[in-house]
Design a protein around this motif. Structure first.
Motif, PDB file in Angstrom:
ATOM      1  N   PRO A 226       1.311  -6.461  11.281  1.00 28.54           N
ATOM      2  CA  PRO A 226       0.786  -5.377  10.471  1.00 28.54           C
ATOM      3  C   PRO A 226       1.873  -4.865   9.577  1.00 28.54           C
ATOM      4  N   VAL A 227       3.095  -5.543   9.291  1.00 26.48           N
ATOM      5  CA  VAL A 227       4.009  -5.458   8.056  1.00 26.48           C
ATOM      6  C   VAL A 227       4.350  -6.531   7.839  1.00 26.48           C
ATOM      7  N   PHE A 228       3.204  -7.851   8.168  1.00 31.00           N
ATOM      8  CA  PHE A 228       3.635  -8.971   7.314  1.00 31.00           C
ATOM      9  C   PHE A 228       3.161  -8.513   5.268  1.00 31.00           C
ATOM     10  N   PRO A 229       4.294  -9.124   4.933  1.00 32.33           N
ATOM     11  CA  PRO A 229       4.538  -9.568   3.710  1.00 32.33           C
ATOM     12  C   PRO A 229       3.380 -10.043   2.648  1.00 32.33           C
ATOM     13  N   GLY A 230       1.919  -9.181   2.919  1.00 34.71           N
ATOM     14  CA  GLY A 230       1.521 -10.734   2.388  1.00 34.71           C
ATOM     15  C   GLY A 230       0.224  -9.498   1.481  1.00 34.71           C
ATOM     16  N   SER A 231      -0.557  -9.692   0.319  1.00 35.99           N
ATOM     17  CA  SER A 231      -1.757  -8.442  -0.108  1.00 35.99           C
ATOM     18  C   SER A 231      -2.777  -8.075   1.315  1.00 35.99           C
ATOM     19  N   THR A 232      -2.892  -8.440   2.291  1.00 35.04           N
ATOM     20  CA  THR A 232      -3.868  -7.255   3.151  1.00 35.04           C
ATOM     21  C   THR A 232      -2.724  -6.105   3.727  1.00 35.04           C
ATOM     22  N   VAL A 233      -1.443  -6.213   3.493  1.00 37.14           N
ATOM     23  CA  VAL A 233      -0.796  -5.135   3.970  1.00 37.14           C
ATOM     24  C   VAL A 233      -0.346  -4.544   2.688  1.00 37.14           C
ATOM     25  N   HIS A 234       0.020  -5.610   2.357  1.00 33.21           N
ATOM     26  CA  HIS A 234       1.014  -4.606   0.412  1.00 33.21           C
ATOM     27  C   HIS A 234       0.105  -4.017  -0.592  1.00 33.21           C
ATOM     28  N   ASN A 235      -1.878  -4.010  -0.033  1.00 34.07           N
ATOM     29  CA  ASN A 235      -2.649  -3.413  -1.227  1.00 34.07           C
ATOM     30  C   ASN A 235      -2.808  -2.145  -0.453  1.00 34.07           C
ATOM     31  N   THR A 236      -2.173  -1.516   1.150  1.00 33.34           N
ATOM     32  CA  THR A 236      -2.479  -0.473   1.333  1.00 33.34           C
ATOM     33  C   THR A 236      -1.456   0.632   0.825  1.00 33.34           C
ATOM     34  N   LYS A 237      -2.242   1.142   0.833  1.00 34.10           N
ATOM     35  CA  LYS A 237      -1.770   3.043   0.004  1.00 34.10           C
ATOM     36  C   LYS A 237      -0.325   3.406   0.860  1.00 34.10           C
ATOM     37  N   VAL A 238      -0.315   3.504   2.162  1.00 36.84           N
ATOM     38  CA  VAL A 238       1.130   3.811   2.747  1.00 36.84           C
ATOM     39  C   VAL A 238       2.015   2.682   2.247  1.00 36.84           C
ATOM     40  N   ILE A 239       2.237   1.501   2.193  1.00 32.49           N
ATOM     41  CA  ILE A 239       3.010   0.582   1.706  1.00 32.49           C
ATOM     42  C   ILE A 239       4.096   0.715   0.776  1.00 32.49           C
ATOM     43  N   GLN A 240       2.274   0.943  -0.079  1.00 36.29           N
ATOM     44  CA  GLN A 240       2.984   1.036  -2.094  1.00 36.29           C
ATOM     45  C   GLN A 240       3.745   2.655  -2.370  1.00 36.29           C
ATOM     46  N   GLN A 241       4.014   3.037  -0.395  1.00 37.57           N
ATOM     47  CA  GLN A 241       4.557   4.472  -0.981  1.00 37.57           C
ATOM     48  C   GLN A 241       5.555   4.554   0.151  1.00 37.57           C
ATOM     49  N   ALA A 242       5.937   3.313   0.304  1.00 42.13           N
ATOM     50  CA  ALA A 242       6.862   3.366   1.198  1.00 42.13           C
ATOM     51  C   ALA A 242       7.964   3.120   0.831  1.00 42.13           C
ATOM     52  N   VAL A 243       9.363   3.253   1.354  1.00 44.92           N
ATOM     53  CA  VAL A 243      11.073   3.144   0.411  1.00 44.92           C
ATOM     54  C   VAL A 243      11.256   1.988   1.240  1.00 44.92           C
TER      55      VAL A 243
END
Length: 380
Positions: A226-243
């Motif tokens: 659910p939080v893997f450092p790849g494109s699937t997770v990191h293209n999501t808005k919630v991750i893009q706006q997480a600290v």
């Protein structure tokens, strides 16, 4: 050197074009030499489907390159006397002492020897965006490995361990992203280093591709799906706006290179000093050698939170062949480094996490790095 000439140097343009021919989609590079910006260029596309071109305004997720900036925040606090890196984390964060962690030091956390590389059970992207949820659960972790002895790369959780130490020792008690902005970015006139991208800038982010099968030894919830450092997770808005202080910065190559330029220039840039020369020199002290229990590759790591150059067969050959180099690589291949011997700082960002930059950096980034070294040889 003007901004236009920084972007038009034929050697850089040819190198970026070659990188794209070899598999990159979009790529951006910036470099400083003895505190002077000498390269700032971009090529390719920010979005393959729409063919949106990458340009100077494009923001790039850089994953663990972020760790180099977070480590700098710790060392700034140490130089100001707000923390001692050899002290237990629990001195500043009492709740962290739970379950046998009372003696784990800040330095051990920085150098991935805290023994707690796991993420909290049940973590989701939404949880990663909830700072209190994360630090409360990290404080309750029980070590999986021997603290201070075993080396186990803390892929994701590192950011909340180290970031919370900065927050706890900040007299103003600022959130971590605000601390970085006010104590690092603002003094250096940097506007595009984001730990949480605001709504108005989301459209500037390059779309990531691939990177969903990064090979790590994960038997302990170190980087769960659910939080893997790849494109699937990191293209999501919630991750893009997480600290996320360990793997979440979204930025430009120019912004990252400027931060590393401060280190390469022995702690000072354009009249702003954030570290002493002695503090910078201490960043290259290696941690005790040991086989990492998480990364499947050899690792030459410092006590200060940076990877180290100069170790044949272990260090990334692109960053230099001597020991006065510190660097921060990110999942998928983005990288930044500071060479304190030669006064060189470089940042390279891209969005194809499956490009040959990951396994064979000499095939994609090497022409770019060679062009930079050719330019620096003329300006000595």
């Amino acid at each position: 050197m003007s901004a236009s000439s920084l972007n038009r140097d034929p050697r850089i343009r040819a190198a970026l074009d070659q990188a794209i021919e070899l598999g990159e989609l979009g790529i951006s590079v910036a470099a400083y030499h003895y505190g002077r910006l000498i390269v700032d260029a971009v090529a390719g596309v920010a979005d393959r489907e729409t063919q949106r071109p990458a340009d100077a305004q494009t923001l790039w997720p850089v994953f663990s390159v972020t760790k180099g900036v977070t480590a700098l925040a710790v060392h700034i606090q140490a130089e100001r006397g707000f923390l001692d890196v050899t002290a237990p984390i629990s001195r500043y964060w009492p709740e962290f002492a739970a379950n046998g962690k009372e003696s784990i030091t800040i330095e051990e956390a920085l150098s991935h020897r805290a023994g707690i590389p796991q993420m909290p059970e049940g973590v989701t992207a939404e949880h990663m965006a909830d700072w209190k949820w994360m630090v409360d659960r990290v404080a309750q972790h029980t070590p999986l490995f021997r603290p201070g002895i075993d080396c186990a790369y803390h892929v994701l959780v590192w950011g909340w361990i180290v970031g919370e130490v900065v927050c706890r020792t900040d007299p103003a008690k600022r959130p971590f992203d605000r601390f970085v902005y006010e104590e690092i970015c603002q003094p250096l006139c940097i506007t595009d280093f984001h730990l949480g991208v605001p709504d108005r800038s989301l459209s500037r982010i390059a779309k990531l591709y691939g990177g969903n099968e990064f090979p790590i030894v994960d038997n302990h919830n170190i980087s769960p799906d659910p939080v893997f450092p790849g494109s699937t997770v990191h293209n999501t808005k919630v991750i893009q706006q997480a600290v996320d202080p360990g793997a979440g910065a979204i930025t430009t190559a120019g912004a990252v290179a400027r931060i590393f330029a401060l280190i390469a220039n022995r702690g000072e840039l354009d009249g702003v000093r954030l570290l002493s020369p002695e503090g910078v020199a201490s960043l290259t002290k290696p941690r005790p050698a040991a086989q990492d229990k998480v990364l499947p590759i050899p690792v030459h790591f410092s006590l200060s939170g940076y990877w180290l150059g100069g170790e044949a067969g272990v260090s990334d050959p692109l960053v230099g062949d001597h020991r006065d180099v510190i660097y921060s690589p990110g999942a998928g291949g983005s990288v930044a480094w500071a060479d304190t011997r030669d006064g060189l700082a470089v940042a390279i960002c891209h969005n194809n996490m499956d490009s040959v930059a990951v396994l064979e950096p000499e095939r994609t980034f090497a022409p770019v790095v060679q062009a930079i070294r050719d330019i620096t040889s003329e300006s000595r």
